[in-house]
Design a protein around this motif. Structure first.
Motif, PDB file in Angstrom:
ATOM      1  N   ARG A 478       0.806  -1.228   0.000  1.00 34.98           N
ATOM      2  CA  ARG A 478       0.000   0.000   0.000  1.00 34.98           C
ATOM      3  C   ARG A 478       0.842   1.283   0.000  1.00 34.98           C
ATOM      4  O   ARG A 478       0.386   2.324  -0.469  1.00 34.98           O
ATOM      5  N   ILE A 479       2.051   1.207   0.577  1.00 37.66           N
ATOM      6  CA  ILE A 479       2.862   2.425   0.731  1.00 37.66           C
ATOM      7  C   ILE A 479       4.013   2.473  -0.282  1.00 37.66           C
ATOM      8  O   ILE A 479       4.259   3.503  -0.902  1.00 37.66           O
ATOM      9  N   TYR A 480       4.716   1.347  -0.403  1.00 39.41           N
ATOM     10  CA  TYR A 480       5.990   1.403  -1.142  1.00 39.41           C
ATOM     11  C   TYR A 480       5.877   0.942  -2.590  1.00 39.41           C
ATOM     12  O   TYR A 480       6.699   1.315  -3.420  1.00 39.41           O
ATOM     13  N   ASP A 481       4.876   0.108  -2.909  1.00 36.42           N
ATOM     14  CA  ASP A 481       4.699  -0.321  -4.302  1.00 36.42           C
ATOM     15  C   ASP A 481       3.813   0.680  -5.040  1.00 36.42           C
ATOM     16  O   ASP A 481       3.091   1.459  -4.421  1.00 36.42           O
ATOM     17  N   ILE A 482       3.865   0.627  -6.374  1.00 40.98           N
ATOM     18  CA  ILE A 482       2.895   1.382  -7.172  1.00 40.98           C
ATOM     19  C   ILE A 482       1.543   0.703  -6.966  1.00 40.98           C
ATOM     20  O   ILE A 482       1.417  -0.503  -7.151  1.00 40.98           O
ATOM     21  N   ALA A 483       0.545   1.457  -6.545  1.00 41.44           N
ATOM     22  CA  ALA A 483      -0.786   0.881  -6.312  1.00 41.44           C
ATOM     23  C   ALA A 483      -1.783   1.658  -7.160  1.00 41.44           C
ATOM     24  O   ALA A 483      -2.079   2.811  -6.863  1.00 41.44           O
ATOM     25  N   GLU A 484      -2.266   1.049  -8.231  1.00 42.05           N
ATOM     26  CA  GLU A 484      -3.112   1.776  -9.187  1.00 42.05           C
ATOM     27  C   GLU A 484      -4.433   2.239  -8.585  1.00 42.05           C
ATOM     28  O   GLU A 484      -5.006   3.223  -9.027  1.00 42.05           O
ATOM     29  N   HIS A 485      -4.917   1.467  -7.602  1.00 47.04           N
ATOM     30  CA  HIS A 485      -6.193   1.844  -6.995  1.00 47.04           C
ATOM     31  C   HIS A 485      -6.025   2.228  -5.538  1.00 47.04           C
ATOM     32  O   HIS A 485      -5.124   1.751  -4.852  1.00 47.04           O
ATOM     33  N   ALA A 486      -6.913   3.085  -5.079  1.00 40.99           N
ATOM     34  CA  ALA A 486      -6.894   3.488  -3.666  1.00 40.99           C
ATOM     35  C   ALA A 486      -7.248   2.282  -2.802  1.00 40.99           C
ATOM     36  O   ALA A 486      -8.029   1.427  -3.219  1.00 40.99           O
ATOM     37  N   PRO A 487      -6.661   2.189  -1.593  1.00 43.41           N
ATOM     38  CA  PRO A 487      -6.938   1.049  -0.722  1.00 43.41           C
ATOM     39  C   PRO A 487      -8.320   1.188  -0.067  1.00 43.41           C
ATOM     40  O   PRO A 487      -8.489   1.995   0.836  1.00 43.41           O
ATOM     41  N   LEU A 488      -9.274   0.410  -0.561  1.00 43.02           N
ATOM     42  CA  LEU A 488     -10.652   0.499  -0.055  1.00 43.02           C
ATOM     43  C   LEU A 488     -10.976  -0.607   0.950  1.00 43.02           C
ATOM     44  O   LEU A 488     -12.120  -0.740   1.383  1.00 43.02           O
ATOM     45  N   GLY A 489      -9.951  -1.406   1.301  1.00 45.08           N
ATOM     46  CA  GLY A 489     -10.175  -2.556   2.183  1.00 45.08           C
ATOM     47  C   GLY A 489     -10.774  -2.187   3.528  1.00 45.08           C
ATOM     48  O   GLY A 489     -11.561  -2.942   4.087  1.00 45.08           O
ATOM     49  N   GLY A 490     -10.389  -1.020   4.074  1.00 44.91           N
ATOM     50  CA  GLY A 490     -10.897  -0.608   5.386  1.00 44.91           C
ATOM     51  C   GLY A 490     -12.389  -0.348   5.327  1.00 44.91           C
ATOM     52  O   GLY A 490     -13.137  -0.721   6.233  1.00 44.91           O
ATOM     53  N   ILE A 491     -12.829   0.321   4.269  1.00 45.58           N
ATOM     54  CA  ILE A 491     -14.264   0.610   4.105  1.00 45.58           C
ATOM     55  C   ILE A 491     -15.024  -0.708   3.967  1.00 45.58           C
ATOM     56  O   ILE A 491     -16.062  -0.916   4.611  1.00 45.58           O
ATOM     57  N   GLU A 492     -14.467  -1.606   3.141  1.00 46.90           N
ATOM     58  CA  GLU A 492     -15.164  -2.887   2.912  1.00 46.90           C
ATOM     59  C   GLU A 492     -15.139  -3.779   4.153  1.00 46.90           C
ATOM     60  O   GLU A 492     -16.167  -4.333   4.548  1.00 46.90           O
ATOM     61  N   ASN A 493     -13.980  -3.912   4.794  1.00 47.76           N
ATOM     62  CA  ASN A 493     -13.924  -4.669   6.066  1.00 47.76           C
ATOM     63  C   ASN A 493     -14.861  -4.054   7.096  1.00 47.76           C
ATOM     64  O   ASN A 493     -15.372  -4.747   7.978  1.00 47.76           O
TER      65      ASN A 493
END
Ligand code: ZN
Length: 636
Positions: A478-493
């Motif tokens: 989530r921080i150091y790699d290129i991540a094309e999409h925003a991290p939505l896991g928190g909202i979904e969890n």
């Protein structure tokens, strides 16, 4: 390192060990600030700096804590004159480090006197920005001093005094000795670190509200404003700030300040931002913040964010940001913890303290998830790179934000730490949460202000103590790699999902009205100022495909002079037919008409409950403490 030598300890040392410490302790630097011309944006400064004969280099603070940047406003230092024993001294600025001044102390002299004027309105961001009006002043000591190189510059003792306009009142965490005349304040001897960490607000219209009367430590809400009416905070709001203090202390379980002072400036004339300190925060807001409920609703988390920094950022600080003076560059890579985690808890505490409703909290997270997910710059740079380059990004314009990315470690930090919080709750069957990490990492034992640095490995280790998990892998992705999409896991969890609606959601409506803009990012692909200025155009959006550019000004929609209502109506109409939306724009001297083939209707982000999962989001923002009574004791 310890930023602050205890005042009581110093006094005792002075009494008991006077004979021995007099030789060991350097004599304090005397700093006198005359702020009687603050209403016309001028401060007059005099320094008396003990020094031995020979070469001397004096430094103007360059890297400002909390601003994470070389933003010391040296350009606003004017009329600099040095002397020794009453005789003027030549000086030279260092050719490479323009914050350093070289001079020679003549034989027979034991000190150098320096005087200069500081320009308060000479532009710049954050604390360099507009800091005074005819009726108030926000004073930051780092702007008003020079210091010599020593082994431990942060420990250099300073005797500061300040002359304010006679009728002005003031507030600061800096312990004071006495008020010897109208507006004449003498402060206790303080180290350079403590002095710079203790700004002051002052003004004609001033009020102090004690939030925890009869308790130690004390918590003060100091308000300064351009007019008396703006100080009329309601008992209900005072109750929310009392609740905030209780919630922050319940979250961390211990504190690292002697007393805490919110220094709140309410003015439409000064720059708006917040700057954290160990024992205070410099919180600059609009003049109606406490008198117009919608104004506070638009910025509910500024004070919670800045107060959280007393624990994360001031007490515990990334090792790369815990520099031994104000000249050495700060390493900003861990700002995703320093700012990202603080931003998350600022929002959580605002909701727990009743400064924000649950519905607004949901909509806020929907809006930042949508906005981060649409940033095309995600395809070429990692979130960590936005932190490393923070000094550049703080100063970057809004135009090009999507392609460039901004200081995304704040809002994306909200999403990532929300995900970490939900993961801990899931992994421990709700027995533990991120609050356990907050207590472990930032909490006990109680102390005065001090700095305990941390590294990335310390953060990972702390989380593993709460619940063993592949935290390194989690952050890597989530921080150091290129991540094309925003991290939505928190909202979904958390039992929610990001969805779209074609009606302007209520919280967006308030924010658009208060901040004077119209957000059409997810339909046409841009937002507009109230004057029609087109902001950053999202790459790949219908507006981008039609050739519209940031910086153009919208003139007309389908042949009629534009308004937000007309434009939204045109988007609605285009959803039911095949005619393109016609926009007439002007860019400097050039008028152009664009046809936008967009028929998807209005689109705004909201969160929708996913009923197959427990609602962790609302669990997270449940208060930990009962709502305090609203009887505030008012003093000063
Ligand atoms: Zn911050």
């Amino acid at each position: 390192m310890d930023l602050r030598r205890g005042t009581i300890g110093l006094l005792l040392a002075g009494i008991v060990f006077a004979a021995t410490t007099a030789l060991a302790e350097p004599a304090p630097i005397k700093l006198s600030v005359d702020a009687t011309d603050a209403p016309r944006n001028l401060l007059h400064v005099q320094l008396h700096i003990p020094a031995a004969p020979g070469n001397l280099t004096l430094y103007y603070p360059k890297w400002i804590p909390g601003e994470h940047s070389p933003s010391g406003p040296v350009n606003n230092l004017t009329g600099l004159v040095f002397s020794a024993n009453g005789k003027p001294l030549d000086w030279q600025r260092d050719a490479e480090d323009m914050y350093a001044f070289h001079l020679v102390v003549p034989d027979g002299a034991d000190a150098v006197d320096a005087s200069f004027d500081f320009l308060l309105d000479a532009g710049g961001g954050y604390s360099e920005g507009v800091s005074a009006t005819a009726r108030l002043l926000d004073l930051n000591w780092n702007q008003l001093l020079l210091y010599p190189k020593t082994d431990q510059p942060l420990d250099l003792p300073f005797d500061a005094s300040l002359q304010l306009p006679a009728v002005w009142k003031w507030g600061s965490a800096l312990p004071y000795q006495s008020e010897t005349g109208p507006g004449k304040i003498t402060f206790q001897t303080a180290s350079l670190g403590t002095l710079i960490d203790s700004p002051l607000i002052a003004g004609k219209y001033f009020r102090t509200i004690e939030l925890t009367p009869g308790h130690t430590p004390a918590h003060y809400l100091h308000l300064v404003a351009d007019s008396a009416e703006d100080l009329e905070i309601t008992p209900e709001d005072i109750g929310h700030f009392k609740h905030l203090v209780a919630e922050a202390n319940a979250l961390f379980g211990a504190h690292h300040y002697r007393d805490y002072h919110f220094l709140v400036t309410l003015s439409d004339q000064v720059s708006h931002f917040g700057l954290e300190h160990h024992e205070s925060s410099d919180d600059r807001l609009g003049e109606e913040y406490f008198t117009d409920g919608d104004a506070r609703r638009g910025f509910p988390d500024l004070l919670p964010h800045e107060m959280t920094h007393s624990w994360n950022g001031k007490y515990r600080r990334p090792a790369g940001l815990a520099t031994p003076d104000y000249q050495q560059p700060m390493h900003d890579e861990l700002l995703w913890v320093y700012e990202g985690l603080t931003d998350y808890y600022g929002k959580v505490l605002a909701a727990r303290a009743g400064l924000q409703t649950n519905a607004d909290f949901h909509e806020l997270f929907a809006s930042l998830a949508a906005s981060l997910d649409h940033r095309s710059g995600r395809q070429w740079r990692s979130l960590a790179d936005t932190a490393v380059a923070a000094p550049l990004l703080y100063a970057a314009p809004g135009e090009g934000l999507s392609r460039r990315r901004g200081v995304d470690f704040y809002p994306e930090g909200d999403l990532i730490w929300l995900e970490a919080d939900t993961l801990i709750r899931q992994q421990t069957q709700d027995k533990k949460s991120l609050d356990d990490f907050a207590k472990l990492f930032f909490g006990a034992p109680n102390s005065g202000p001090k700095i305990v640095p941390y590294t990335y490995d310390d953060v990972v280790q702390g989380l593993n103590q709460v619940v063993p998990y592949d935290w390194k892998g989690f952050f890597q992705k989530r921080i150091y790699d290129i991540a094309e999409h925003a991290p939505l896991g928190g909202i979904e969890n958390g039992g929610w999902r990001l969805v779209w609606t074609n009606e302007v959601p209520p919280y967006q409506e308030i924010r658009e009205a208060k901040r004077k803009y119209t957000d059409l990012n997810y339909s046409l692909g841009f937002s507009l100022t109230s004057e029609g200025g087109i902001g950053d155009v999202l790459p790949g959006s219908p507006a981008d495909q039609a050739g519209i550019n940031q910086g153009m000004k919208l003139v007309a929609v389908n042949g009629r002079a534009w308004s937000a209502k007309l434009l939204r109506g045109a988007i609605d109409t285009a959803a039911t037919n095949k005619a393109p939306i016609s926009l007439l724009t002007v860019d400097r001297d050039y008028y152009q008409t664009f046809a936008i083939n967009y028929h998807g209707g209005e689109k705004y982000p909201i969160l929708e409950r996913a009923t197959n999962k427990p609602d962790l989001l609302d669990e997270i923002i449940k208060p930990l403490t009962p709502e305090p009574g609203t009887n505030a004791s008012v003093s000063k």
